[in-house]
Design an enzyme around this catalytic site. Structure first.
Site, PDB file in Angstrom:
ATOM      1  N   HIS A 376       0.789  -1.227   0.000  1.00 47.19           N
ATOM      2  CA  HIS A 376       0.000   0.000   0.000  1.00 47.19           C
ATOM      3  C   HIS A 376       0.819   1.272   0.000  1.00 47.19           C
ATOM      4  O   HIS A 376       0.255   2.365   0.031  1.00 47.19           O
ATOM      5  CB  HIS A 376      -0.929   0.036   1.214  1.00 47.19           C
ATOM      6  CG  HIS A 376      -2.119  -0.845   1.079  1.00 47.19           C
ATOM      7  ND1 HIS A 376      -3.301  -0.420   0.533  1.00 47.19           N
ATOM      8  CD2 HIS A 376      -2.303  -2.140   1.387  1.00 47.19           C
ATOM      9  CE1 HIS A 376      -4.169  -1.416   0.525  1.00 47.19           C
ATOM     10  NE2 HIS A 376      -3.579  -2.479   1.040  1.00 47.19           N
ATOM     11  N   LYS A 570      -8.537  14.310   3.990  1.00 46.35           N
ATOM     12  CA  LYS A 570      -7.755  13.069   4.038  1.00 46.35           C
ATOM     13  C   LYS A 570      -6.846  13.185   5.250  1.00 46.35           C
ATOM     14  O   LYS A 570      -6.767  14.250   5.854  1.00 46.35           O
ATOM     15  CB  LYS A 570      -6.927  12.886   2.759  1.00 46.35           C
ATOM     16  CG  LYS A 570      -6.088  14.129   2.388  1.00 46.35           C
ATOM     17  CD  LYS A 570      -5.327  13.945   1.090  1.00 46.35           C
ATOM     18  CE  LYS A 570      -6.161  14.017  -0.152  1.00 46.35           C
ATOM     19  NZ  LYS A 570      -6.148  12.796  -0.948  1.00 46.35           N
ATOM     20  N   ARG A 571      -6.164  12.091   5.657  1.00 45.81           N
ATOM     21  CA  ARG A 571      -5.227  12.211   6.757  1.00 45.81           C
ATOM     22  C   ARG A 571      -4.228  13.333   6.487  1.00 45.81           C
ATOM     23  O   ARG A 571      -3.847  13.579   5.343  1.00 45.81           O
ATOM     24  CB  ARG A 571      -4.491  10.882   6.964  1.00 45.81           C
ATOM     25  CG  ARG A 571      -5.353   9.802   7.585  1.00 45.81           C
ATOM     26  CD  ARG A 571      -5.825  10.204   8.988  1.00 45.81           C
ATOM     27  NE  ARG A 571      -4.735  10.200   9.927  1.00 45.81           N
ATOM     28  CZ  ARG A 571      -4.504   9.268  10.846  1.00 45.81           C
ATOM     29  NH1 ARG A 571      -5.343   8.253  10.981  1.00 45.81           N
ATOM     30  NH2 ARG A 571      -3.471   9.349  11.661  1.00 45.81           N
ATOM     31  N   LYS A 576       0.982  14.402   1.423  1.00 49.64           N
ATOM     32  CA  LYS A 576      -0.304  14.749   0.815  1.00 49.64           C
ATOM     33  C   LYS A 576      -0.412  16.253   0.533  1.00 49.64           C
ATOM     34  O   LYS A 576      -1.324  16.704  -0.142  1.00 49.64           O
ATOM     35  CB  LYS A 576      -1.452  14.278   1.702  1.00 49.64           C
ATOM     36  CG  LYS A 576      -1.584  12.742   1.758  1.00 49.64           C
ATOM     37  CD  LYS A 576      -2.670  12.305   2.736  1.00 49.64           C
ATOM     38  CE  LYS A 576      -2.777  10.807   2.900  1.00 49.64           C
ATOM     39  NZ  LYS A 576      -3.616  10.153   1.866  1.00 49.64           N
ATOM     40  N   THR A 678      -8.175   6.886  -2.649  1.00 53.16           N
ATOM     41  CA  THR A 678      -9.538   6.471  -2.963  1.00 53.16           C
ATOM     42  C   THR A 678     -10.483   7.649  -2.755  1.00 53.16           C
ATOM     43  O   THR A 678     -11.568   7.690  -3.341  1.00 53.16           O
ATOM     44  CB  THR A 678     -10.003   5.295  -2.074  1.00 53.16           C
ATOM     45  OG1 THR A 678      -9.737   5.612  -0.704  1.00 53.16           O
ATOM     46  CG2 THR A 678      -9.279   4.016  -2.454  1.00 53.16           C
ATOM     47  N   LYS A 682     -13.991   9.019  -4.823  1.00 56.42           N
ATOM     48  CA  LYS A 682     -15.282   9.405  -4.238  1.00 56.42           C
ATOM     49  C   LYS A 682     -15.736  10.756  -4.788  1.00 56.42           C
ATOM     50  O   LYS A 682     -16.908  10.943  -5.127  1.00 56.42           O
ATOM     51  CB  LYS A 682     -15.170   9.491  -2.712  1.00 56.42           C
ATOM     52  CG  LYS A 682     -14.823   8.175  -2.030  1.00 56.42           C
ATOM     53  CD  LYS A 682     -14.435   8.396  -0.553  1.00 56.42           C
ATOM     54  CE  LYS A 682     -13.703   7.196   0.006  1.00 56.42           C
ATOM     55  NZ  LYS A 682     -13.036   7.495   1.299  1.00 56.42           N
TER      56      LYS A 682
END
Ligand SMILES: *Cc1c(COP(=O)(O)O)cnc(C)c1O
Length: 852
Positions: A376, A570-571, A576, A678, A682
């Site tokens: 992952h 998101k986290r 990110k 993911t 969405k």
């Protein structure tokens, strides 16, 4: 504006389902309120009504659940076991009603009872047994496996405390324990009769023939709790089995004999701590003993259960004196969700060799043919490497087996590449001692050697695994490497979360898309239909109004519902790059301050996400965002041109509310760092446009919708690599870009936190000197791209057309597709989309008895 009640009524009129009769639901609800909750309507609270409703809905699962398990027992197909330390399930009530097709009926029943179903749904606690994408993927997989009729079982841990509750206090993240079971969990069934022992510590004893025995261990029991997993309207109900730690009954009998009975009872806590709490780290390895205990606890209990089921299977080897394990891989597939359950590899070897008396060679073949491993992440800090010393004390026999696996593996490497000692060192499962003299076990290497398949989670990610992270292994075992691009379940992430969008889609193309998402392609026919584009725009506007109302009620913030909703949830992680986004917000603020009459597209920035409690920089980034909010939202010059809100406690149920209201989705990780994502899917499914880098599954999203329908900016993987090779210096980029330079200086100067100017100095320092994820290098491209976004937004017709092209191109990103590929290409089974017959809903006990 339609209420949900009206909308569901419309759906039911169109015939999606009105299978159960309203009167029966009311009767059942009243019975449960009386007999299960033991309240009358004079004293019942909304929570009592929620539990009465949950029990009512659960009743509709029971026969289907029993029947599905009977069906599996009769047919004895190959079973799939999905092992994961995380299942981020969110709420269950509304999802269950949807999948059973009783939503409209229940709605009507509650309406007739004078109860507000939406209020009751809000009472349900999220099952937050996950951190982020990896755990949510496991939950979407369960939904798709049930919908595709796959004989699958999720195995995980029943954490007493899930992912912490995030509070924002004075702009900073504060954590609170997530006591999600406080009021009881109506969706689980404890199965104390299937409790199993799990051993820890001890030592290895050899007998005369060299056979090993693990002795003098400490025992903890694993108590299973089963949760039903219904498929979408196919009468299939699979099982998610979560283990909870229970102390042995004669625990610390020694102390008891010494008379310290009370101490002995209190000490039970220590072993029951194993499943107390979820480790709150996303994409980060923390080598704590308790975490390794959790991992082993999960696999030791699950493997015993799996082997028990194999031994008692009808056409397998029931009643045979000596079990034939050579057929095990024909009946069992085990998928490892990352390396977290990888200690299951030496555990299966141990069970087959030490307990079942198989030879090493027999056991090894079974092991490789049974296991498959999903990687992952590429981030080195996330790869699990357990210290040998820890494993030696906690799991001595497993360490021995790992050494033997490595010994044989190194022999085969040396045979293929004689004298290539550097290659052997790189590929070894047991790493050389580090500077502290600590040797470590590389769990990813173990997984690759001991599995028949290893997959990445997006095309780009899988290529990078082959070319970089596991290049040596790819050369050695090219046939093992696969790709399985992630997905999401369109049931939860469109039909449930965005009913009005689902509604207008159904009006145009029917309902087949719900279980065959490629059908959405048919919407492309309407790409130039002004009324349909207008209906997409109208639905988005409704969703935005709803979120505006929610923010007003929950957070007391007023936002401009006609502004562009730019959402980054998101986290919180440096890779990110929430930082890149908020730096541009500061740039917008500076533009307004310089030119208060500036005509610009008004924007509402919504951020959400948890920082791991020990992740200093992530917490600083949250503080930076809240500080920008305080500055911008309270500046009269800004007016309603710009608002910045940090949403407290982002989680699955909040994602379901927020994502349908997004105009723009932020997917801006440094190219080569996000395995798939993911969240990106969405948003796409809900008709928001993406601003993103060519990273993870963004690449495939762009491919599916075409580059005209997505805002791609910044460096690609090759450019990131080239810059790294050349030597990246953030300072150069800061000097080159006056906008960025001003912003970094403002953060340094304390403009955003005037009451404590030094508060954010670590962020500024990081940007200048340790900008590992190249925020500065991509800033200019990002800013230009955001300006293009604003320009495009002014053409609402064009924007809606792009939104439609997004929705219509999501077919690939259904977990139904992902799971079908796992089934055929890794597990060696065919998905079976046939429905099971609807069950007899009458008196229980009049049918055959259940066997698992
Ligand atoms: C989908 C989801 C994630 C994963 O989001 P990414 O943007 O892919 O990191 C994380 N948390 C929640 C609550 C989600 O629903």
């Amino acid at each position: 504006m339609l209420t949900d009640h009206d909308r569901r009524k419309q759906i039911s009129v169109r015939g999606i389902a009105l299978v159960e009769n309203v009167g029966n639901i009311k009767k059942s609800f009243n019975r449960h309120l009386h007999f299960s909750i033991i309240k009358d309507r004079n004293v019942a609270t909304p929570r009592d009504y929620y539990f009465a409703l949950a029990n009512t809905v659960r009743d509709h699962l029971v026969s289907r659940w029993i029947r599905t398990q009977q069906h599996y027992y009769e047919k004895d197909p190959k079973r799939v076991y999905y092992l994961s330390l995380e299942f981020y399930m969110g709420r269950t009530l509304s999802n269950t009603m949807m999948n059973l097709g009783i939503q409209a009926t229940v709605d009507e029943a509650l309406y007739q009872l004078g109860l507000d179903i939406e209020e009751l749904q809000e009472i349900e606690e999220d099952a937050g047994l996950g951190n982020g994408g990896l755990g949510r993927l496991a939950a979407c997989f369960l939904d798709s496996m049930a919908t595709l009729g796959i004989p699958a079982y999720g195995y995980g841990l029943r954490y007493e405390y899930g992912i912490f509750k995030q509070l924002i206090r004075d702009g900073w993240q504060v954590e609170e324990p997530d006591d999600w079971l406080r009021f009881g969990n109506p969706w689980e069934k404890a199965r104390p009769e299937y409790m199993l022992p799990v051993n820890f510590f001890g030592r290895v004893e050899k007998d005369g023939e060299g056979k090993s025995k693990w002795v003098d261990t400490q025992v903890v029991f694993a108590m299973p709790y089963d949760t039903p997993v219904p498929g979408y309207r196919n009468n299939v109900v699979n099982t998610l089995r979560l283990w909870s730690a229970k102390a042995e009954n004669h625990f610390h009998l020694k102390f008891f004999n010494d008379g310290d009975y009370v101490q002995a009872v209190m000490d039970r806590n220590t072993s029951e701590n194993i499943t107390r709490v979820l480790y709150p780290n996303d994409n980060m390895f923390v080598g704590k003993e308790l975490r390794l205990k959790q991992q082993y606890f999960l696999v030791a209990a699950s493997l015993q259960d799996i082997i028990r089921r194999f031994k008692s299977s009808k056409y397998g080897c029931r009643d045979v004196v000596r079990v034939d394990f050579s057929t095990f891989p024909d009946k069992v597939a085990i998928q490892l969700n990352d390396t977290h359950p990888s200690i299951g590899i030496p555990e299966l070897m141990r069970l087959l060799i030490d307990v079942e008396d198989l030879s090493w060679e027999e056991a090894w073949k079974i092991c490789v043919d049974t296991y498959a491993y999903t990687n992952h992440t590429l981030l080195p800090e996330a790869l699990e490497r357990w210290p040998v010393s820890l494993m030696q004390s906690l799991l001595p026999r497993h360490l021995e087996i790992i050494y033997q696996i490595n010994h044989l593996f190194m022999e085969s490497v040396s045979k293929r590449f004689p004298g290539d000692f550097d290659r052997m060192r790189r590929m070894s499962i047991v790493e050389e001692a580090d500077s502290h003299g600590e040797k470590r076990i590389n769990m990813a290497h173990l997984c690759i050697v001991a599995s028949h398949a290893i997959n990445g989670v997006a095309a780009l990610h899988s290529e990078l695994l082959k070319s970089h992270t596991f290049h040596d292994f790819y050369e050695f075992y090219p046939e093992k490497f696969q790709n399985k691009t992630n997905g999401i379940t369109p049931r939860r992430w469109l039909l449930l979360s965005n009913p009005s969008l689902a509604d207008i889609i159904c009006e145009k193309i029917g309902e087949d898309w719900i279980t065959n998402l490629d059908e959405l392609q048919k919407l492309k026919e309407f790409a130039d239909s002004a009324p349909f584009l207008e209906s997409i725009r109208r639905v988005k506007q409704e969703n935005k109004l709803r979120v505006a109302q929610y923010l007003e009620e929950e957070y007391n913030v007023t936002i401009n519902p006609s502004s562009l909703f730019d959402i980054h949830v998101k986290r919180i992680h440096e890779y990110k790059r929430q930082l890149l986004n908020i730096l541009f917000v500061i740039a917008l603020y500076n533009r307004i301050k310089e030119n208060p009459d500036l005509k610009m597209v008004p924007r509402t920035y919504l951020y959400g996400g948890k920082a791991a409690p020990g992740y200093h920089m992530a917490k600083q980034i949250i503080r930076l965002i809240t500080a920008v909010g305080e500055t911008v939202n309270n500046d009269p010059i800004v007016g309603d041109k710009l608002k910045v809100v940090f949403l407290e406690n982002y989680r699955v149920s909040m994602a379901e509310k927020i994502i349908p209201a997004a105009d723009l989705s932020e997917q801006i990780s440094t190219a080569g760092t996000e395995a798939s994502g993911t969240g990106n899917m969405k948003f796409m499914l809900n008709g928001s446009l993406t601003i993103g880098t060519l990273d993870g599954a963004n690449v495939e999203m762009a491919e599916e919708m075409g580059m005209d329908n997505i805002f791609i900016f910044g460096m690609n993987v090759e450019e990131v690599e080239a810059l790294e090779k050349r030597g990246y210096n953030a300072g150069e980029f800061i000097e080159k870009c006056p906008t960025l330079k001003q912003i970094v200086e403002q953060i340094e100067g304390g403009m955003l936190t005037p009451e404590e100017p030094g508060q954010l100095k670590d962020v500024a320092n990081m940007l200048r000197h340790h900008d590992r994820f190249m925020v500065c290098a991509d800033f200019d491209a990002y800013a230009k791209c955001q300006d293009k976004v604003a320009e495009t937004y002014q053409d609402q017709k064009k924007w809606s057309r792009m939104a439609l092209m997004n929705i219509a191109s999501t077919g690939k990103f259904s977990t139904d597709r992902t799971i079908s590929e796992y089934a055929r290409e890794i597990w060696g089974i065919e998905p079976n989309v046939e429905k099971l017959p609807a069950p007899y809903e009458g008196v229980p006990g009049t049918e055959n008895e259940t066997k698992e």
